[in-house]
Design a protein around this motif. Sequence first.
Motif, short mmCIF file in Angstrom:
data_model
loop_
_atom_site.label_atom_id
_atom_site.label_comp_id
_atom_site.label_asym_id
_atom_site.label_seq_id
_atom_site.Cartn_x
_atom_site.Cartn_y
_atom_site.Cartn_z
N LYS A 11 12.42 -46.53 68.64
CA LYS A 11 11.70 -45.33 69.08
C LYS A 11 11.50 -45.27 70.60
O LYS A 11 11.03 -44.26 71.12
N VAL A 34 7.51 -49.75 65.02
CA VAL A 34 6.16 -49.64 64.45
C VAL A 34 6.04 -48.33 63.66
O VAL A 34 6.86 -47.42 63.83
N GLU A 35 5.00 -48.26 62.84
CA GLU A 35 4.78 -47.07 62.01
C GLU A 35 4.37 -45.85 62.84
O GLU A 35 4.70 -44.73 62.50
N LYS A 36 3.61 -46.08 63.92
CA LYS A 36 3.01 -45.00 64.70
C LYS A 36 4.06 -43.96 65.11
O LYS A 36 5.15 -44.31 65.56
N TYR A 37 3.68 -42.70 64.95
CA TYR A 37 4.62 -41.61 65.30
C TYR A 37 4.85 -41.58 66.81
O TYR A 37 3.93 -41.71 67.60
N TYR A 38 6.12 -41.43 67.20
CA TYR A 38 6.46 -41.29 68.62
C TYR A 38 7.41 -40.11 68.75
O TYR A 38 8.23 -39.87 67.86
N ASP A 423 -0.92 -41.92 76.20
CA ASP A 423 -1.09 -41.06 75.02
C ASP A 423 -1.87 -39.79 75.37
O ASP A 423 -2.69 -39.31 74.59
N LEU A 426 -2.47 -36.95 72.91
CA LEU A 426 -3.59 -36.91 71.95
C LEU A 426 -4.69 -35.99 72.48
O LEU A 426 -5.33 -35.26 71.71
#
Length: 443
Positions: A11, A34-38, A423, A426
């Motif tokens: 990612k 990693v799972e976190k959305y990018y 980030d 966010l």
Amino acid sequence: MSKTYHFIGIKGSGMSALALMLHQMGHHVQGSDVEKYYFTQRGLEQAGIQILPFSESNITKDVELIAGNAFRDDNNIEVAYANKMGIPFKRYHEFLGDFMKQFTSLGVAGAHGKTSTTGILSHVLKNITDTSYLIGDGTGRGSANAQYFVFESDEYERHFMPYHPEYSIINNIDFDHPDYFTGIDDVFNAFNDYAKQVTKGLFLYGEDAYLRKITTNAPIYYYGFEESDDFMAYDIKRTTNGSDFKVSYHGEQIGDFHVPAYGKHNVLNATAIVANLYIAGFDMELVSKHMKTFSGVKRRFTEKIINDTIIIDDFAHHPTEIIATLDAARQKYPSKEIVAIFQPHTFTRTIALLDEFATALNEADAVYLAQIYGSAREVDHGDVKVEDLATKIKKTHQVVTVENVSPLLDHEDAVYVFMGAGDIQLYERSFEELLASLTKNNQ
């Protein structure tokens, strides 16, 4: 049967672009992260590229491994397992250094503006001839028959040292990455070493004192706004839909151009591209025609409108970039209030450039600050807080949290410019949700 490329950290913006390019060239590609959305993963998902969780079972002898630079033995089980089992892998920049040898390669280097310049150059070139490219916003395009390859050449940790392109633009030299470079002389030495690896032509911004000191065996062409430059941009007209300009080479006009991007820096970026493609033998009328249709790169002055409110998202995380982004916003929206929402990226950079950040942010009409985004590479020793930056800002300013961005509503007829490399999105999302909720309540 082509081998499978496995990307450890797929990612990452460079990694995802390279994965997409190899996939389009017909190679089998997969990766882990990693799972976190990018924001880069949408392109990978649309291409049907599998994104796996990190696992030792992903590492087998029949995959060719490419590992993201952030991943090491102490923080990634796949890298640790590959090292333990003696399975070789290449870092992104090592792989790229070998890969580019099969093309005529055009690099874009510099402290600022690499991604925007690479974006315009690859857009123009792919519309003229078959071209593969890698852009730092996570987009890549591969073609099995491409003669040309356009790529972003990154100076961080001297990652560009495996690269020996035929041509390279260097936009500027400026002190950044204080976690790695010791000062401006160290940065200059890195670029000077890289310049010596370029074989056919180097295109340097002529008004940059450090770039004027670069020496290399390849021909050097300076571009800029001055008579002393080989390629000079002149008759510049800044409008609300981009910039019009002419370019001369050694005093003779070679074309009329329009770049649908904003700010003085994008006129310079476009002039560098004109210079490179002129020397590489391309038709200036075709260059002019295709430059007009450029539609931008991700997270570089990316605009959206939510309930009549204009929001701009930009990767700017250095004072020079903040000034350029705010200049671009004023060109496009000359009558609106320019509201900056900035998240400092890394504690080391914030400490090193605190006064410069304040000066840059004072170019906005009002400033909101998000908490400092620390990178995975550093520890917060409590040496700097975002409030230290706030006290140096002269314009109306306030520190906001991601949970409460309502102070941003205190402006009418404003353009909101969200800037940062952490980030910050966010905070932007919180603001968009707030705007949407207000509309619902007013209905």
